[in-house]
Design a protein around this motif. Structure first.
Motif, PDB file in Angstrom:
ATOM      1  N   UNK A 154       0.827  -1.208   0.000  1.00 50.55           N
ATOM      2  CA  UNK A 154       0.000   0.000   0.000  1.00 50.55           C
ATOM      3  C   UNK A 154       0.846   1.237   0.000  1.00 50.55           C
ATOM      4  N   UNK A 155       0.175   2.373   0.161  1.00 53.10           N
ATOM      5  CA  UNK A 155       0.865   3.654   0.132  1.00 53.10           C
ATOM      6  C   UNK A 155       1.306   4.038   1.534  1.00 53.10           C
ATOM      7  N   UNK A 156       2.544   4.507   1.636  1.00 54.56           N
ATOM      8  CA  UNK A 156       3.038   4.994   2.917  1.00 54.56           C
ATOM      9  C   UNK A 156       3.617   6.399   2.701  1.00 54.56           C
ATOM     10  N   UNK A 157       3.630   7.218   3.751  1.00 57.05           N
ATOM     11  CA  UNK A 157       4.179   8.572   3.666  1.00 57.05           C
ATOM     12  C   UNK A 157       5.537   8.592   4.340  1.00 57.05           C
ATOM     13  N   UNK A 158       6.551   8.999   3.601  1.00 56.29           N
ATOM     14  CA  UNK A 158       7.905   9.104   4.127  1.00 56.29           C
ATOM     15  C   UNK A 158       8.152  10.550   4.504  1.00 56.29           C
ATOM     16  N   UNK A 159       8.365  10.853   5.789  1.00 60.28           N
ATOM     17  CA  UNK A 159       8.568  12.222   6.243  1.00 60.28           C
ATOM     18  C   UNK A 159      10.053  12.554   6.189  1.00 60.28           C
ATOM     19  N   UNK A 160      10.504  12.980   5.000  1.00 59.61           N
ATOM     20  CA  UNK A 160      11.913  13.338   4.806  1.00 59.61           C
ATOM     21  C   UNK A 160      11.936  14.519   3.842  1.00 59.61           C
ATOM     22  N   UNK A 161      12.302  15.712   4.344  1.00 64.61           N
ATOM     23  CA  UNK A 161      12.245  16.900   3.495  1.00 64.61           C
ATOM     24  C   UNK A 161      10.809  17.157   3.101  1.00 64.61           C
ATOM     25  N   UNK A 162      10.563  17.185   1.800  1.00 58.18           N
ATOM     26  CA  UNK A 162       9.180  17.296   1.328  1.00 58.18           C
ATOM     27  C   UNK A 162       8.503  15.952   1.521  1.00 58.18           C
ATOM     28  N   UNK A 163       7.354  15.964   2.213  1.00 59.48           N
ATOM     29  CA  UNK A 163       6.645  14.696   2.447  1.00 59.48           C
ATOM     30  C   UNK A 163       6.295  14.077   1.112  1.00 59.48           C
ATOM     31  N   UNK A 164       6.481  12.791   1.046  1.00 56.78           N
ATOM     32  CA  UNK A 164       6.281  12.123  -0.234  1.00 56.78           C
ATOM     33  C   UNK A 164       5.585  10.786  -0.003  1.00 56.78           C
ATOM     34  N   UNK A 165       4.534  10.531  -0.744  1.00 59.05           N
ATOM     35  CA  UNK A 165       3.814   9.261  -0.645  1.00 59.05           C
ATOM     36  C   UNK A 165       4.408   8.280  -1.645  1.00 59.05           C
ATOM     37  N   UNK A 166       4.820   7.119  -1.137  1.00 51.33           N
ATOM     38  CA  UNK A 166       5.410   6.102  -2.000  1.00 51.33           C
ATOM     39  C   UNK A 166       4.691   4.781  -1.797  1.00 51.33           C
ATOM     40  N   UNK A 167       4.795   3.907  -2.759  1.00 53.53           N
ATOM     41  CA  UNK A 167       4.196   2.582  -2.642  1.00 53.53           C
ATOM     42  C   UNK A 167       5.223   1.629  -2.044  1.00 53.53           C
ATOM     43  N   UNK A 168       4.780   0.850  -1.058  1.00 52.87           N
ATOM     44  CA  UNK A 168       5.712  -0.076  -0.395  1.00 52.87           C
ATOM     45  C   UNK A 168       5.023  -1.407  -0.153  1.00 52.87           C
ATOM     46  N   UNK A 169       5.831  -2.419  -0.021  1.00 54.04           N
ATOM     47  CA  UNK A 169       5.303  -3.743   0.322  1.00 54.04           C
ATOM     48  C   UNK A 169       6.018  -4.234   1.570  1.00 54.04           C
ATOM     49  N   UNK A 170       5.295  -5.024   2.350  1.00 50.51           N
ATOM     50  CA  UNK A 170       5.874  -5.609   3.568  1.00 50.51           C
ATOM     51  C   UNK A 170       5.671  -7.110   3.500  1.00 50.51           C
ATOM     52  N   UNK A 171       6.716  -7.827   3.826  1.00 50.21           N
ATOM     53  CA  UNK A 171       6.648  -9.289   3.729  1.00 50.21           C
ATOM     54  C   UNK A 171       7.399  -9.900   4.917  1.00 50.21           C
ATOM     55  N   UNK A 172       6.710 -10.754   5.695  1.00 51.59           N
ATOM     56  CA  UNK A 172       7.375 -11.468   6.788  1.00 51.59           C
ATOM     57  C   UNK A 172       7.047 -12.946   6.660  1.00 51.59           C
ATOM     58  N   UNK A 173       8.084 -13.763   6.627  1.00 51.18           N
ATOM     59  CA  UNK A 173       7.873 -15.208   6.502  1.00 51.18           C
ATOM     60  C   UNK A 173       7.844 -15.838   7.887  1.00 51.18           C
ATOM     61  N   UNK A 174       6.740 -16.505   8.201  1.00 50.93           N
ATOM     62  CA  UNK A 174       6.620 -17.236   9.459  1.00 50.93           C
ATOM     63  C   UNK A 174       6.519 -18.723   9.198  1.00 50.93           C
ATOM     64  N   UNK A 175       6.658 -19.518  10.245  1.00 48.12           N
ATOM     65  CA  UNK A 175       6.634 -20.972  10.072  1.00 48.12           C
ATOM     66  C   UNK A 175       5.301 -21.607  10.397  1.00 48.12           C
ATOM     67  N   UNK A 176       4.280 -20.811  10.737  1.00 49.10           N
ATOM     68  CA  UNK A 176       2.992 -21.357  11.148  1.00 49.10           C
ATOM     69  C   UNK A 176       2.241 -21.972   9.973  1.00 49.10           C
ATOM     70  N   UNK A 177       1.717 -23.175  10.183  1.00 51.17           N
ATOM     71  CA  UNK A 177       0.859 -23.793   9.171  1.00 51.17           C
ATOM     72  C   UNK A 177      -0.426 -22.981   9.085  1.00 51.17           C
TER      73      UNK A 177
END
Length: 794
Positions: A154-177
């Motif tokens: 989804x879209x996230x806002x990075x607060x660095x200088x001029x605020x900028x909305x960028x698209x990002x993905x998050x992925x965490x691998x777990x071992x749960x069935x």
């Protein structure tokens, strides 16, 4: 390194004089101004009959005060999150050191709790596989069955200088069935056990315990949600109504002006019942779950709890699921065989932990064994593992019958571990009944002379030789040895077990004789409980008394637990022409000041909580008006203050005759609990008392076969003879008794012995002897035979 030239002996230091733990004027529970001096850096054994005050002195006085004083060193903020401990009722406690309690409390039986998760073994294995596993699938969490895989974008806002909305993905691998959510089993719910589809919700369609249609909020949410018609029988619901009723997503609804959450019946049942430990439920709730839900091994992970990715990553063709399923002794050998310098410290630490399991006699377990299935003795030994390699010295280790559930062969190993802890410079305090452990003590404290109000005094302090020569109950019975029966009963039939393969049993075929006293024995982990509880079919004819703990709050007492109070309440109500509920401290008759508890608990936030006797009822638990009503000259509080022996006499004859109560009291006397008061909270009972209370309750059930799991647990040497007499009476009345037991006196008294072994885990699971005790002693072909022969002096 500097060398010392001064060879003179060092001058004595004042600190060297503090080599005793001094207790003066202890009055906790039944202790009567007890004063003892316990040597530090020695092994001290506390003994005495069940209920004589051993646990009150060791756990509720010495260990409790040590823990309370340590807790007071933390900040007020931290103390707010810790259990509040009241100061024990004692005049002087000096010389205490940090106490580490290793008791028999069962380990948490969460569905995702295993032997590996309650020790550090699983965590170290996960790190090992994240470093060496092929193919590499991720960090240690990727091998954890308690960590689900998460993906988001989804879209996230990075607060660095001029605020900028960028698209990002998050992925965490777990071992749960994902199918079983790390539980290893999936559940299938029988809808006919949840509701009667011929009725509408307003007619009381639900058959779930505690779900009443008239006022219960849970039911009102369904009836007034707007998703279904409350006046239409469930069998006439449309497909959409049934879908919403059974599987609806959580959504906010307004019921009688209150905002509540509506969700489908199936997810509601899964959250309310299936996410909890079945063994911890109340009996009627557990019966409902067993009736309504069937648990089967997860078809996706085959019971390993792990995702496909976690199972695919391997070291030398072994996955983490394979490693956790191995017997720990085999896993330790596998870890020692790994030669990888990059993880050498980790392999050393993991190997040390696994070797501790083997050393302590638990090498037959596997890391994926659910922690809730461990016996009290196994749970205590699992807790010991973290202390064996500890660098701490000069601490006080407190053990509660560490030999419980151990075969005589294993007790020698446990003794060695206790002596090792002492030799590291620690004070070891052990509550114990077994002569094999008492004999290694440096110092002995014998409490008694009796139990309950007849105990609570120190009868003897000193060495083993002094105890043997002393005239105490323990001293007189210390060298008691039961003789092998010369004549045994003839069986009236057999209970056939064929192809038993539960846990480590290897297709065992055995005939259990009926009409006699049969003892099933063998080293710990040889398969005794698996044979008896897993293979003898529980039916109307079998009454099983296992080692499950009694669950009860501080409001529960022997009178409420055994059902003894019901006929007494009815007798009071009939004699005074009022409602029985008035004579319940948990109902209408309760004192308003303490709500029927008899004491008022004051929670003082960061300070220790205090329990004080209620001023209004003076600890009697009932309203003054209720105490005006009398039955045979006694009020209800006076009856609850009676001992079992006094109450048995009161309810047996004259005006106070209550036959139903008298029968229950007779059973309590039979199991040796005549000294207990009827109103004593269950939380103050010792382990042996709880075991016998459960046995007395089960004796009311009609069954052709009684199955008892170590009934001598927590019993003093003098009490074992009484138990043998009780078992004889049960058998002579025509009931078959099958006992899982390690105590040699019970083996010698048996009519028939079934010995499993020869070892534990995959080294056991076979019948190594069937026959009479005399034949077992004469043959000496098994470990049990050797120890029994030594015991009877053959």
């Amino acid at each position: 390194m500097a060398t010392r030239t001064d060879t003179r002996a060092p001058a004595p230091q004042a600190s060297d004089s503090h080599d005793l733990i001094r207790v003066h004027g202890a009055r906790v529970n039944n202790l009567k101004d007890v004063s003892v001096e316990i040597p530090k850096r020695r092994l001290t054994v506390f003994t005495g009959v069940s209920g004589s005050g051993k646990s009150s002195l060791v756990f509720s006085t010495i260990a409790a005060e040590s823990q309370r004083m340590i807790n007071e060193t933390y900040s007020a903020f931290v103390q707010g999150f810790m259990p509040t401990l009241a100061r024990p009722e004692v005049d002087v406690l000096e010389g205490l050191t940090t106490a580490i309690i290793v008791d028999q409390q069962r380990l948490g039986a969460d569905p995702r709790s295993t032997v590996g998760t309650v020790t550090d073994a699983n965590a170290m294995l996960r790190i090992l596989f994240s470093r060496l596993g092929e193919p590499h699938i991720g960090p240690p969490g990727a091998y954890a069955f308690n960590v689900p895989s998460v993906r988001a974008s989804g879209a996230i806002t990075v607060e660095r200088g001029n605020k900028k909305t960028v698209k990002a993905t998050f992925d965490r691998t777990g071992g749960m069935c994902p199918r079983c959510e790390g539980r290893g089993t999936v559940s299938d719910i029988d809808l006919t056990q949840l509701y009667d589809d011929s009725k509408s919700l307003s007619e009381g369609a639900f058959t779930i315990p505690g779900w009443k249609s008239d006022s219960q909020w849970t039911v009102q949410v369904y009836a007034q949600s707007g998703f279904v018609d409350p006046d239409k029988p469930i069998r006439r619901y449309t497909r959409k109504e049934l879908q919403d009723f059974l599987y609806g997503e959580p959504v906010k609804v307004k019921v009688n002006g209150v905002n509540l959450t509506y969700e489908g019946l199936i997810p509601k049942i899964q959250k309310s019942f299936l996410s909890k430990d079945k063994e911890a439920m109340q009996p009627h709730i557990r019966a409902f779950v067993e009736r309504a839900v069937t648990f089967t091994t997860c078809p996706e992970c085959e019971g390993t709890r792990l995702s496909e990715g976690a199972r695919s990553s391997k070291i030398d063709r072994v996955s983490i699921a394979d490693a956790c399923a191995m017997q720990i002794s085999d896993l330790a050998a596998w870890v020692r065989g790994l030669d990888e310098p990059s993880v050498a410290p980790l392999l050393t630490a993991l190997g040390g932990t696994l070797d501790s399991f083997v050393e302590i006699g638990l090498g037959y377990l596997s890391l994926d064994r659910p922690s809730g299935t461990l016996s009290g003795g196994e749970a205590q030994r699992v807790k010991m593992i973290r202390h064996l390699g500890s660098s701490l010295t000069d601490v006080t280790y407190v053990f509660d019958e560490p030999t419980i559930g151990l075969h005589p062969h294993d007790i020698q190993r446990m003794n060695g571990l206790l002596l090792r802890l002492r030799d590291k410079g620690n004070t070891v305090l052990v509550v114990e009944h077994k002569p094999e452990t008492i004999v290694i003590a440096d110092h002995i404290v014998d409490l008694g002379p009796g139990a309950g109000t007849a105990g609570g005094t120190v009868c003897f302090e000193g060495t083993v030789e002094g105890l043997r020569a002393g005239d105490t109950v323990t001293g007189r019975h210390f060298d008691d040895r039961a003789a092998v029966k010369k004549t045994v009963r003839e069986p009236t039939g057999v209970l056939e077990i064929r192809g038993a393969h539960t846990h480590n049993l290897r297709d065992v075929d055995v005939d259990v004789p009926l009409g006699v006293l049969t003892v099933v024995t063998g080293v710990a982990g040889s398969g005794k409980s698996s044979l008896v509880h897993g293979s003898i079919p529980p039916g109307e004819n079998v009454v099983s008394v296992d080692q499950g703990a009694i669950r009860g709050s501080r409001r529960s007492n022997p009178a409420t637990y055994t059902g003894l109070l019901d006929p007494i309440r009815k007798a009071f109500a009939k004699a005074n022409d009022v409602k029985p509920a008035l004579f319940s401290a948990n109902s209408e008759g309760a004192c308003p000041g303490c709500n029927g508890a008899g004491v008022v608990y004051s929670d003082l936030a960061m300070m220790a909580g205090v329990a004080s006797t209620c001023d209004e009822c003076e600890g009697k638990r009932f309203q003054p008006a209720v105490l005006e009503y009398r039955f045979a000259g006694r009020d209800i509080s006076e009856v609850l203050a009676m001992s079992v022996t006094e109450a048995e006499e009161f309810c047996g004859t004259g005006e106070g005759r209550v036959p139903a109560a008298h029968r229950v009291l007779g059973r309590l006397s039979d199991v040796g609990l005549g000294y207990l008061s009827l109103g004593q909270p269950l939380t103050t009972l010792s382990g042996g008392e709880r075991q016998r209370l459960k046995l007395a309750t089960h004796m009311a059930e009609k069954g052709g076969v009684y199955v008892l799991d170590e009934p001598t647990a927590g019993l003093h040497l003098a009490d074992v003879q009484q138990l043998l007499g009780l078992l004889d009476r049960i058998v002579d009345s025509g009931t078959s008794v099958v006992v899982v037991e390690h105590h040699q006196a019970v083996m010698a008294h048996a009519d028939w012995i079934i010995d499993l072994g020869p070892g534990a885990g995959h080294d056991g699971g076979r019948i190594v002897f069937e026959g009479t005790p005399a034949d077992l002693v004469a043959g000496r072909a098994t470990l049990t035979g050797e120890h029994l022969a030594a015991y009877v002096g053959a």
